[in-house]
Design an enzyme around this catalytic site. Structure first.
Site, PDB file in Angstrom:
ATOM      1  N   GLY A  41      79.919 -46.082  32.432  1.00 29.80           N
ATOM      2  CA  GLY A  41      80.313 -45.297  31.278  1.00 29.80           C
ATOM      3  C   GLY A  41      79.453 -44.073  31.049  1.00 29.80           C
ATOM      4  O   GLY A  41      78.737 -43.602  31.944  1.00 29.80           O
ATOM      5  N   CYS A  43      76.774 -43.805  29.276  1.00 31.19           N
ATOM      6  CA  CYS A  43      75.343 -44.108  29.317  1.00 31.19           C
ATOM      7  C   CYS A  43      74.753 -43.917  30.719  1.00 31.19           C
ATOM      8  O   CYS A  43      73.804 -43.164  30.900  1.00 31.19           O
ATOM      9  CB  CYS A  43      75.104 -45.535  28.842  1.00 31.19           C
ATOM     10  SG  CYS A  43      73.366 -46.016  28.854  1.00 31.19           S
ATOM     11  N   LYS A  52      67.228 -39.283  30.324  1.00 34.15           N
ATOM     12  CA  LYS A  52      65.839 -39.749  30.387  1.00 34.15           C
ATOM     13  C   LYS A  52      65.176 -39.328  31.695  1.00 34.15           C
ATOM     14  O   LYS A  52      63.961 -39.066  31.736  1.00 34.15           O
ATOM     15  CB  LYS A  52      65.769 -41.271  30.221  1.00 34.15           C
ATOM     16  CG  LYS A  52      66.390 -41.781  28.939  1.00 34.15           C
ATOM     17  CD  LYS A  52      65.982 -40.955  27.716  1.00 34.15           C
ATOM     18  CE  LYS A  52      66.843 -41.237  26.515  1.00 34.15           C
ATOM     19  NZ  LYS A  52      68.171 -40.623  26.508  1.00 34.15           N
ATOM     20  N   ALA A 118      94.033 -45.955  32.399  1.00 30.96           N
ATOM     21  CA  ALA A 118      94.817 -47.012  31.762  1.00 30.96           C
ATOM     22  C   ALA A 118      95.727 -46.445  30.689  1.00 30.96           C
ATOM     23  O   ALA A 118      95.389 -45.482  29.998  1.00 30.96           O
ATOM     24  CB  ALA A 118      93.887 -48.054  31.160  1.00 30.96           C
ATOM     25  N   GLY A 183      70.541 -30.517  15.300  1.00 33.63           N
ATOM     26  CA  GLY A 183      69.160 -30.975  15.416  1.00 33.63           C
ATOM     27  C   GLY A 183      69.026 -32.475  15.312  1.00 33.63           C
ATOM     28  O   GLY A 183      68.023 -32.984  14.783  1.00 33.63           O
ATOM     29  N   GLU A 205      70.297 -26.295  12.812  1.00 33.05           N
ATOM     30  CA  GLU A 205      70.655 -27.549  12.156  1.00 33.05           C
ATOM     31  C   GLU A 205      71.148 -27.270  10.742  1.00 33.05           C
ATOM     32  O   GLU A 205      70.495 -26.578   9.968  1.00 33.05           O
ATOM     33  CB  GLU A 205      69.442 -28.486  12.117  1.00 33.05           C
ATOM     34  CG  GLU A 205      69.592 -29.713  11.234  1.00 33.05           C
ATOM     35  CD  GLU A 205      70.792 -30.577  11.597  1.00 33.05           C
ATOM     36  OE1 GLU A 205      71.538 -30.956  10.671  1.00 33.05           O
ATOM     37  OE2 GLU A 205      70.991 -30.855  12.804  1.00 33.05           O
ATOM     38  N   ARG A 270      79.095 -37.454  18.156  1.00 31.84           N
ATOM     39  CA  ARG A 270      80.109 -38.019  19.038  1.00 31.84           C
ATOM     40  C   ARG A 270      81.196 -38.666  18.193  1.00 31.84           C
ATOM     41  O   ARG A 270      80.935 -39.116  17.075  1.00 31.84           O
ATOM     42  CB  ARG A 270      79.481 -39.053  19.994  1.00 31.84           C
ATOM     43  CG  ARG A 270      78.434 -38.459  20.903  1.00 31.84           C
ATOM     44  CD  ARG A 270      77.869 -39.522  21.855  1.00 31.84           C
ATOM     45  NE  ARG A 270      78.869 -40.011  22.790  1.00 31.84           N
ATOM     46  CZ  ARG A 270      79.200 -39.413  23.927  1.00 31.84           C
ATOM     47  NH1 ARG A 270      78.613 -38.281  24.286  1.00 31.84           N
ATOM     48  NH2 ARG A 270      80.103 -39.936  24.736  1.00 31.84           N
ATOM     49  N   HIS A 441      43.617 -55.318  23.583  1.00 27.71           N
ATOM     50  CA  HIS A 441      42.826 -54.103  23.366  1.00 27.71           C
ATOM     51  C   HIS A 441      42.393 -53.538  24.719  1.00 27.71           C
ATOM     52  O   HIS A 441      42.007 -54.295  25.604  1.00 27.71           O
ATOM     53  CB  HIS A 441      41.597 -54.428  22.524  1.00 27.71           C
ATOM     54  CG  HIS A 441      40.647 -53.281  22.364  1.00 27.71           C
ATOM     55  ND1 HIS A 441      40.880 -52.258  21.465  1.00 27.71           N
ATOM     56  CD2 HIS A 441      39.482 -52.989  22.998  1.00 27.71           C
ATOM     57  CE1 HIS A 441      39.888 -51.386  21.539  1.00 27.71           C
ATOM     58  NE2 HIS A 441      39.020 -51.810  22.466  1.00 27.71           N
TER      59      HIS A 441
END
Length: 462
Positions: A41, A43, A52, A118, A183, A205, A270, A441
């Protein structure tokens, strides 16, 4: 015409659809999934994953460019060079690996993947136009996972210099001047990436501030970073069309101006594909632009379910995946219902933002009394050693039981903490539970421990 019979038919092979199909296949349900594009899809193909990859490449390039001009930590570098075409090819390789992996998983689960467009005839019959000819599929249960698409502005239709987020992830040259209309998280993620790659970026924005879906305290470090990167931000401003000279017309609080841009990236949100594949012909009950569903993702038509972006906010891949898994188990006869307490929202800006549960601002708006604790990364040893101290972790809890109602963070790499934040809320953790857990830590995660201690009134390191 070839015909296929199945128990479960999924329209859309995005994160929700392919997860639904794989899980159903694992449970022995005879399953077919249909999509015209490679599985994954928006993504995997033109959204989460490729963006990314671009963000990571931009971060690496920007760091090298900084070291070439200003040595840091005793490290210097030669002039940084960029071949955006090669970067995009690298990004495409990652996408191909992942979409190919999904196809393999579908086969492993004995799911039949039909590639084509489809067209829903009724709640039990779908016609698919494939490269090999039409295929008619008859099913007992139909799952709608048609997803969403970028919103196009009437005054700025996509084409030419006006591009969508999909187009922005396929550029082979960095635009000298990039105007970003919107924005929100998509516009800022891509705007920051292109600024780091060398573009002169202006963000327009309409709201009074950037990232209006997040509270102001969370977005302040991002706004500061935009200034450091030289990104111009116009808030309370509305974009019009293009002038005769090709400039972007903007009307703001200080009057109107034309912004010169080589590309205009429109990222104003979207919308659900609630009419795709003839879904509107089923005449399902709607919730505004979305398909109305119940706690088991059932629509108003018996035997028809819907998952993912087409069913409403938050329009997030991981929500769709969780719905898809649940629906598959319901079809297999297992007792399931949607009872999620928290869905993490992540913004991959610089710095990153994570929001799980409610914020102090939302609690106040709802008239709820809460206690909060905030710990800044400026007091965190790991953040100091990484050379990036911007941001904080904040917790919100009930004052009586100390049950944690929300966890928010802004800072470098905080996206990786989102799962832990969500786990705390899903398990009903109290401030004492997190404060009593030993945190390694030195890590940024110690800031969560300290934030809880601070909410309890006895922080140790601030």
């Amino acid at each position: 015409m070839r015909e296929i019979q199945c128990r479960l038919l999924v329209i859309g092979a995005g994160p929700g659809g392919y997860v639904c199909a794989i899980r159903a296949g694992q449970l022995g349900v005879d399953t077919v999934v249909v999509d015209a594009a490679p599985p994954g899809g928006t993504c995997l193909n033109v959204g989460c994953i490729p963006s990314k990859a671009l963000i990571h490449a931009a971060d690496d390039f920007h760091r090298l460019a900084q070291l070439s001009s200003t040595p840091s930590m005793g490290i210097s570098a030669g002039p940084a060079r960029l071949d955006l075409g090669a970067t995009m090819a690298w990004k495409d390789g990652i996408v191909e690996r992942l979409t190919g992996g999904v196809a393999t998983l579908l086969r492993k689960a004995k799911v039949r993947l039909v590639t084509g467009r489809a067209s829903i005839r009724d709640g039990k019959t779908v016609l698919v136009e494939t490269p090999e000819g039409p295929v008619q599929i008859r099913t007992e249960v139909l799952v709608l996972a048609t997803g969403s698409e970028p919103i196009e502005l009437p005054a700025l239709p996509f084409g030419g210099k006006v591009i969508s987020s999909t187009d922005a992830l396929a550029l082979t040259e960095v635009p000298g001047r990039l105007a970003v209309v919107g924005g929100g998280y998509i516009g800022l993620e891509l705007g920051i990436a292109y600024a780091k790659l060398g573009a002169e970026v202006t963000v327009v924005e309409a709201a009074p501030r950037i990232l209006p879906q997040y509270d102001a305290e969370l977005t302040r470090p991002v706004a500061q970073r935009l200034t450091q990167l030289g990104i111009r931000v116009l808030t309370g401003a509305r974009a019009g069309g293009l002038s005769d000279g090709g400039a972007l017309r903007v009307a703001g609080v200080d009057g109107a101006e034309d912004i010169q841009a080589d590309k205009v990236l429109v990222t104003v949100g979207r919308r659900p594909r609630a009419t795709a594949a003839g879904v509107d012909g089923l005449r399902l009950d709607m919730a505004g632009p979305f398909i109305r569903i119940d706690e088991r993702c059932r629509t108003s038509m018996t035997g028809v379910l819907a998952i993912g972006d087409v069913t409403g906010e938050p329009m997030l891949a991981h929500r769709a995946m969780a719905q898809g898994e649940m629906v598959a188990e319901l079809v297999a006869g297992q007792p399931r219902a949607w009872d999620k307490r928290a869905i993490p929202a992540v913004c991959f800006t610089d710095p990153e933002i994570v929001n799980v549960g409610i914020s102090p601002e939302e609690a106040a708006a709802a008239g709820r009394e809460v206690v909060t604790g905030l710990f800044p990364f400026a007091a965190n040893g790991r953040a100091m050693t990484a050379g990036d101290e911007a941001g904080f972790i904040r917790v919100t809890a009930r004052p009586d039981t100390h049950e944690v109602l929300g966890i928010q963070a802004v800072g470098a790499g905080v996206a990786e903490m989102a799962g832990g934040f969500a786990l705390a809320l899903e398990m009903g953790a109290r401030l004492e539970d997190i404060a009593g857990t030993i945190h390694a830590h030195p890590t940024r995660g110690e800031a969560l421990h300290e934030a809880c201690l601070r909410a309890l009134g006895h922080a140790l390191h601030i």
